[in-house]
Scaffold this motif. Structure first.
Motif, PDB file in Angstrom:
ATOM      1  N   ILE A  88       0.742  -1.244   0.057  1.00  0.00           N
ATOM      2  CA  ILE A  88       0.062   0.035   0.148  1.00  0.00           C
ATOM      3  C   ILE A  88       0.935   1.181   0.081  1.00  0.00           C
ATOM      4  CG2 ILE A  88      -1.597   1.374   1.427  1.00  0.00           C
ATOM      5  CD1 ILE A  88      -3.006  -1.320   2.147  1.00  0.00           C
ATOM      6  N   PRO A  89       1.934   1.380   0.681  1.00  0.00           N
ATOM      7  CA  PRO A  89       2.426   2.605   0.958  1.00  0.00           C
ATOM      8  C   PRO A  89       3.526   2.856  -0.608  1.00  0.00           C
ATOM      9  CG  PRO A  89       3.221   1.247   2.661  1.00  0.00           C
ATOM     10  CD  PRO A  89       2.385   0.558   1.821  1.00  0.00           C
TER      11      PRO A  89
ATOM     12  N   VAL B  77      -9.797  -5.033   6.858  1.00  0.00           N
ATOM     13  CA  VAL B  77      -9.174  -4.387   7.855  1.00  0.00           C
ATOM     14  C   VAL B  77      -9.729  -5.162   9.301  1.00  0.00           C
ATOM     15  CG1 VAL B  77     -11.664  -3.378   8.049  1.00  0.00           C
ATOM     16  CG2 VAL B  77      -9.488  -1.871   9.034  1.00  0.00           C
ATOM     17  N   SER B  78      -8.982  -4.647  10.173  1.00  0.00           N
ATOM     18  CA  SER B  78      -9.475  -5.171  11.676  1.00  0.00           C
ATOM     19  C   SER B  78     -10.671  -4.663  12.104  1.00  0.00           C
ATOM     20  CB  SER B  78      -8.215  -4.763  12.532  1.00  0.00           C
ATOM     21  OG  SER B  78      -8.395  -5.273  14.035  1.00  0.00           O
ATOM     22  N   ARG B  79     -11.077  -5.743  13.118  1.00  0.00           N
ATOM     23  CA  ARG B  79     -12.489  -5.001  13.579  1.00  0.00           C
ATOM     24  C   ARG B  79     -12.119  -4.230  14.783  1.00  0.00           C
ATOM     25  NH1 ARG B  79     -14.050 -10.306  17.045  1.00  0.00           N
ATOM     26  NH2 ARG B  79     -12.699 -11.483  15.893  1.00  0.00           N
TER      27      ARG B  79
ATOM     28  N   MET C 260      -4.760   2.674  10.584  1.00  0.00           N
ATOM     29  CA  MET C 260      -3.272   2.640   9.870  1.00  0.00           C
ATOM     30  C   MET C 260      -3.652   2.648   8.337  1.00  0.00           C
ATOM     31  SD  MET C 260      -1.874  -0.603  11.649  1.00  0.00           S
ATOM     32  CE  MET C 260      -1.614  -0.653  13.647  1.00  0.00           C
ATOM     33  N   LEU C 261      -4.860   2.324   7.754  1.00  0.00           N
ATOM     34  CA  LEU C 261      -4.980   2.432   6.569  1.00  0.00           C
ATOM     35  C   LEU C 261      -5.418   3.707   6.279  1.00  0.00           C
ATOM     36  CD1 LEU C 261      -7.716  -0.472   5.924  1.00  0.00           C
ATOM     37  CD2 LEU C 261      -5.154  -0.543   5.633  1.00  0.00           C
ATOM     38  N   ALA C 262      -6.083   4.576   6.967  1.00  0.00           N
ATOM     39  CA  ALA C 262      -6.146   5.990   6.789  1.00  0.00           C
ATOM     40  C   ALA C 262      -4.914   6.676   6.784  1.00  0.00           C
ATOM     41  CB  ALA C 262      -6.941   6.582   7.884  1.00  0.00           C
ATOM     42  N   ASP C 263      -4.079   6.190   7.662  1.00  0.00           N
ATOM     43  CA  ASP C 263      -2.609   7.027   7.688  1.00  0.00           C
ATOM     44  C   ASP C 263      -1.882   6.772   6.434  1.00  0.00           C
ATOM     45  OD1 ASP C 263      -0.798   8.166   9.153  1.00  0.00           O
ATOM     46  OD2 ASP C 263       0.211   6.451   9.961  1.00  0.00           O
ATOM     47  N   LEU C 264      -2.191   5.689   5.837  1.00  0.00           N
ATOM     48  CA  LEU C 264      -1.589   5.548   4.507  1.00  0.00           C
ATOM     49  C   LEU C 264      -2.259   5.873   3.416  1.00  0.00           C
ATOM     50  CD1 LEU C 264      -0.311   1.548   5.049  1.00  0.00           C
ATOM     51  CD2 LEU C 264       0.969   3.620   5.144  1.00  0.00           C
TER      52      LEU C 264
ATOM     53  N   GLN D  89     -18.627  -4.673  12.523  1.00  0.00           N
ATOM     54  CA  GLN D  89     -17.645  -4.193  13.249  1.00  0.00           C
ATOM     55  C   GLN D  89     -16.541  -3.509  12.387  1.00  0.00           C
ATOM     56  OE1 GLN D  89     -16.487  -7.542  15.501  1.00  0.00           O
ATOM     57  NE2 GLN D  89     -17.646  -7.187  17.398  1.00  0.00           N
ATOM     58  N   LYS D  90     -16.170  -4.180  11.056  1.00  0.00           N
ATOM     59  CA  LYS D  90     -15.166  -3.573  10.281  1.00  0.00           C
ATOM     60  C   LYS D  90     -15.842  -2.367   9.640  1.00  0.00           C
ATOM     61  CE  LYS D  90     -12.863  -8.063   9.614  1.00  0.00           C
ATOM     62  NZ  LYS D  90     -12.264  -9.042   8.530  1.00  0.00           N
ATOM     63  N   ILE D  91     -17.112  -2.579   9.213  1.00  0.00           N
ATOM     64  CA  ILE D  91     -17.584  -1.302   8.673  1.00  0.00           C
ATOM     65  C   ILE D  91     -17.473  -0.187   9.462  1.00  0.00           C
ATOM     66  CG2 ILE D  91     -19.828  -0.326   7.582  1.00  0.00           C
ATOM     67  CD1 ILE D  91     -20.499  -3.242   6.675  1.00  0.00           C
ATOM     68  N   LEU D  92     -18.030  -0.310  10.860  1.00  0.00           N
ATOM     69  CA  LEU D  92     -17.684   0.600  11.740  1.00  0.00           C
ATOM     70  C   LEU D  92     -16.543   1.363  12.110  1.00  0.00           C
ATOM     71  CD1 LEU D  92     -20.544  -0.475  14.465  1.00  0.00           C
ATOM     72  CD2 LEU D  92     -20.923   0.989  12.588  1.00  0.00           C
ATOM     73  N   GLN D  93     -15.245   0.600  12.020  1.00  0.00           N
ATOM     74  CA  GLN D  93     -14.022   0.998  12.066  1.00  0.00           C
ATOM     75  C   GLN D  93     -13.714   1.926  10.900  1.00  0.00           C
ATOM     76  OE1 GLN D  93     -11.845   0.660  14.411  1.00  0.00           O
ATOM     77  NE2 GLN D  93     -12.994  -0.282  15.740  1.00  0.00           N
ATOM     78  N   LEU D  94     -14.423   1.402   9.746  1.00  0.00           N
ATOM     79  CA  LEU D  94     -14.012   2.085   8.397  1.00  0.00           C
ATOM     80  C   LEU D  94     -14.721   3.497   8.492  1.00  0.00           C
ATOM     81  CD1 LEU D  94     -14.014  -0.726   5.740  1.00  0.00           C
ATOM     82  CD2 LEU D  94     -12.057   0.342   6.429  1.00  0.00           C
ATOM     83  N   ILE D  95     -16.177   3.620   8.909  1.00  0.00           N
ATOM     84  CA  ILE D  95     -16.575   4.653   9.027  1.00  0.00           C
ATOM     85  C   ILE D  95     -16.028   5.961   9.938  1.00  0.00           C
ATOM     86  CG2 ILE D  95     -18.803   5.908   9.676  1.00  0.00           C
ATOM     87  CD1 ILE D  95     -20.255   3.318   9.144  1.00  0.00           C
TER      88      ILE D  95
END
Ligand code: PEP
Length: 260
Positions: free
Chosen positions: A56-57, A75-77, A91-95, A120-126
Motif C-alpha cells: 500500500i505505501p 481491515v481489523s475489527r 493505519m489504512l487512513a494513515d497510508l 464491526q469492520k464497517i464501523l471501524q472504516l466509517i
C-alpha cells in the motif's frame, strides 16, 4: 439531467503481485491510461486499486500524481492494540487509503468472517472516513434453488444498521456470485442486472436516497471480452475485478470500455 452514482472500476489484487510487479504495472498503466495520470483531467469513471497490505505505501507513492484511488482488501475489527497480524482502519487512513473491501466471499468462506464481524469492520472504516466496499452474493446451490435474490438481500439486511451509518455517498456494494469468482464462469449479464436492480430497490426501501449515490458493482470473472455486456446494464455501475486486474493491459481495457 439525472445523475446517478459515479461509476467505479476496482482492482482486487488479493495475495498477488510483488514490489517489482507493482512498479511495472503502474509504469504500463501510465502508457495505457495517460489521462488517469493527469491531475488536470476529470476522468469519467473512478478507478481504484486494492493491493496487498505490504505494498500500500509503495502504491501510494506510485499513484501520487494520478487520479486513481487506493484501497485495502480487509481491515481489523479493532481500533488498534494487541491484535497480532491485524491492520487497523486508522493505519489504512494513515497510508491515505480511500476505500476498503469488506465481506469478500473469500474472507467469509476461508476466514469465517461473519455478518457480526463485517459489521464491526464497517464501523471501524466509517470512524476513519474510509469507504467500505461491501461484497454480497450467493452460492451456486442457492441460485439453483431460486433463492439468490432473497439470500443476497438478506446479507444486506443483516448489516442494515451499519450501512445506514455510512454517508449515502460513502458506500459501495459489490454483487459477486460465489460461483463466478476466479472460476472464469461469469454470470449472465441479465441475471447480474436483475440482482443489481434488486439491490437498488432494497436501498430505496431501506436506506432512502442511497439508491442515487451508492455504486453497485458486478464482480465475477469480468474481463475485456465480457465487460461491455455488464457496463451497459442500467443498474450496474462498474466492476470489482480480480484476475483481469493483475495485468495492466487488461485492466486498462476495462477502464476504457466503461468510458465508451
Ligand atoms: C474478486 O475477487 O472480487 C473477483 C471478482 O475475482 P475474479 O475477477 O478473478 O473473478
Amino acid at each position: 439531467m439525472t445523475t446517478g452514482p459515479t461509476p467505479l472500476i476496482a482492482a482486487n489484487w488479493k495475495s498477488n503481485q510483488y514490489w517489482e510487479g507493482c512498479v511495472e504495472f503502474i509504469n504500463e498503466l501510465k502508457e495505457l491510461l495517460p489521462e488517469q495520470f493527469d491531475l488536470g483531467h476529470e476522468p469519467p469513471v473512478d478507478v481504484l486499486i486494492c493491493p496487498p497490505f505490504p505494498y500500500i505505501p509503495l502504491m501510494g507513492m506510485l499513484l501520487e500524481e494520478a487520479t486513481i484511488y487506493l484501497g485495502a482488501q480487509d481491515v481489523s475489527r479493532f481500533d488498534g492494540g494487541a491484535y497480532t497480524g491485524d491492520v487497523s482502519a486508522a493505519m489504512l487512513a494513515d497510508l491515505e487509503c480511500d476505500y476498503c473491501i469488506v465481506g469478500h466471499s473469500e474472507r467469509r468462506n476461508v476466514f469465517s468472517d461473519t455478518d457480526e464481524l463485517i459489521a464491526q469492520k464497517i464501523l471501524q472504516l466509517i470512524e476513519q472516513e474510509l469507504v467500505p466496499i461491501l461484497c454480497v452474493g450467493e452460492s451456486l446451490e442457492t441460485r439453483d434453488t431460486g433463492q439468490a435474490v432473497d439470500f443476497t438481500l438478506g446479507q444486506l439486511s443483516a448489516l442494515k444498521t451499519e450501512l445506514g451509518r455510512c454517508e449515502a455517498d460513502r458506500l459501495v456494494i459489490a454483487y459477486e456470485p460465489l460461483w463466478a469468482i476466479g472460476t472464469g464462469r461469469n454470470a449472465e449479464p441479465a441475471d447480474a442486472q436483475e440482482m443489481c436492480a434488486a439491490i437498488r430497490d432494497w436501498l430505496r426501501d431501506n436506506l432512502r436516497g442511497y439508491e442515487k449515490t451508492v455504486p453497485i458493482l458486478y464482480g465475477g470473472s469480468v474481463k475485456p471480452e465480457n465487460a461491455a455486456a455488464y457496463f451497459c446494464q442500467t443498474d450496474i455501475d462498474g466492476a470489482l475485478v480480480g484476475g483481469a486486474s493483475l495485468k495492466a493491459n487488461l485492466f486498462a481495457q476495462l477502464v476504457r470500455l466503461y468510458k465508451v
